[in-house]
Design an enzyme around this catalytic site. Structure first.
Site, short mmCIF file in Angstrom:
data_model
loop_
_atom_site.label_atom_id
_atom_site.label_comp_id
_atom_site.label_asym_id
_atom_site.label_seq_id
_atom_site.Cartn_x
_atom_site.Cartn_y
_atom_site.Cartn_z
N ARG A 52 0.85 -1.19 0.00
CA ARG A 52 0.00 0.00 0.00
C ARG A 52 0.89 1.24 0.00
O ARG A 52 2.10 1.14 0.17
CB ARG A 52 -1.00 0.01 1.16
CG ARG A 52 -0.61 -0.62 2.46
CD ARG A 52 0.46 0.07 3.26
NE ARG A 52 0.20 1.49 3.46
CZ ARG A 52 1.10 2.39 3.68
NH1 ARG A 52 2.38 2.06 3.72
NH2 ARG A 52 0.79 3.66 3.86
N ALA A 54 0.72 5.04 -2.41
CA ALA A 54 0.59 5.28 -3.84
C ALA A 54 1.84 4.93 -4.66
O ALA A 54 1.74 4.20 -5.65
CB ALA A 54 0.17 6.74 -4.08
N GLN A 204 -2.27 2.82 10.17
CA GLN A 204 -0.97 2.79 9.48
C GLN A 204 0.09 3.61 10.20
O GLN A 204 1.27 3.28 10.14
CB GLN A 204 -1.12 3.29 8.04
CG GLN A 204 -1.98 2.41 7.15
CD GLN A 204 -3.39 2.95 7.01
OE1 GLN A 204 -3.96 3.46 7.98
NE2 GLN A 204 -3.96 2.86 5.83
N ASP A 245 -2.02 10.61 -2.37
CA ASP A 245 -2.36 9.54 -3.31
C ASP A 245 -2.75 10.09 -4.68
O ASP A 245 -2.61 9.41 -5.68
CB ASP A 245 -3.50 8.70 -2.74
CG ASP A 245 -3.02 7.81 -1.61
OD1 ASP A 245 -2.73 6.64 -1.88
OD2 ASP A 245 -2.92 8.28 -0.47
#
Length: 351
Positions: A52, A54, A204, A245
């Site tokens: 994960r 971008a 995260q 992102d």
């Protein structure tokens, strides 16, 4: 050829005939790798967030395109390109917000369509292109870190920076974007401490950013997302640095949910708010952030932590993975070619 440093984290590695991915769903308790040798397995790894962030998604997708190409058994060029588009479409559907995914797929398709030679040679060039995307992302992140040093606040004491989610080595090919700025500040002896938002619902910041900092010995304090305003009011935060992102042409920035509210809080406390991202994250085809598609994820991410259900039966859930921070709340966007105010992004359009 990528030269891998022994003391740095690399979430996507090409090894012999397959891709190794750090399983980020198992961090910080388990540091394990998943082996990927098929394109559909890569698509699933992206969708389920084994990989994960971008830029890392873009690198993984590039390798996924090669793996898909390798699976196509034909010597007919037109048939090969048609079936390659099917692989591309499968990968595009995994994470709709991260523009790096679409950029990397487009680069791989461009390589396939413009390479002259046999299908086998074409596949070989595609692998080299994926490796190049991988290597260039590491170099780009290091350049972003260096550019960030030039715009961080100047003060006699060392800085305390706040970051949200994970935009570190785990979210890129290595080094990181927002955490790349943090790393560069640490290595330049300008950093006192990082404050990491835990980043609900997938945590995260608590799981990944803090883990990366521990690996490198960077002092880190984890706070819950709703503590940021209090910390700023107490004078604990000198600047906020986040990743992205997708960035629209006007500077509106899509990043992990909670970024928008953090930018509002920073504005209220006169704390600089920086976005760190490669140029490949800027989508010049979108005039503003209202056109950025926002991924919605499964409600289990909200009502369950591990095996523990934290919500009663019968309630409803809304789980957007990203929000869009308006350009006017962003002090500067830090790229590999320097940091600029959001309204000056178009100077990079030809790069």
């Amino acid at each position: 050829m990528i030269t891998l440093s022994t003391n740095q984290v690399y979430p996507v590695i090409w090894k012999e005939d397959r891709v190794l991915l750090i399983d980020q769903n198992k961090l910080p308790t388990e540091y394990t790798f998943v082996e990927i040798s098929r394109s559909d397995d890569m698509a699933q790894a992206i969708k389920t967030m084994i990989v994960r962030g971008a830029p890392a998604i873009g690198v993984a997708a590039a390798y996924g395109m090669y793996l898909g190409a390798r699976e196509i058994e034909t010597d007919n060029r037109d048939e090969f390109l048609t079936r390659l588009e099917q692989v591309a479409q499968m990968l595009r559907q995994t994470r709709p917000t991260a523009v790096n995914l679409f950029w990397a797929i487009a680069q791989m398709q461009k390589t396939a369509s413009q390479t002259i030679g046999s299908v086998d040679y074409l596949k070989q060039v595609m692998l080299e292109t994926a490796k190049k995307i991988n290597a260039e992302d590491i170099q780009t992140c290091q350049a972003i870190g260096d550019a960030g040093l030039k715009v961080l606040p100047s003060k006699p004491d060392k800085l305390c920076l706040l970051t949200h989610c994970n935009a570190g080595a785990l979210a890129t090919a290595g080094y990181g974007t927002a955490l790349g700025v943090v790393r560069s500040a640490w290595r330049a002896e300008r950093l006192a401490r990082v404050y990491a938002d835990e980043t609900r619902p997938r945590l995260q910041g608590a799981r990944l950013t803090s883990w990366e900092c521990v690996q490198e010995g960077i002092p880190v304090t984890v706070i819950t997302d709703n503590m940021a305003a209090h910390c700023m009011k107490q004078g604990l935060i000198d600047a906020v640095v986040v990743g992205a992102d997708r960035i629209a042409a006007n500077g509106d920035t899509a990043n992990k949910i909670g970024t928008y509210s953090l930018a509002i809080v920073a504005k209220a406390h006169n704390v600089p708010f920086f976005v760190a991202a490669p140029l490949s994250t800027i989508d010049f085809e979108l005039d503003n952030g209202n056109k950025i598609p926002i991924e919605e994820r499964h409600p289990s991410e909200i009502y369950q932590i591990g095996d523990t259900v934290i919500c009663p039966t019968g309630v409803e859930f809304y789980n957007p993975a990203f929000d869009v921070t308006p350009a006017e709340l962003i002090s500067a966007i830090i790229t590999e070619h320097g940091a600029v105010p959001p309204n000056q992004l178009k100077q990079f359009q030809s790069n």
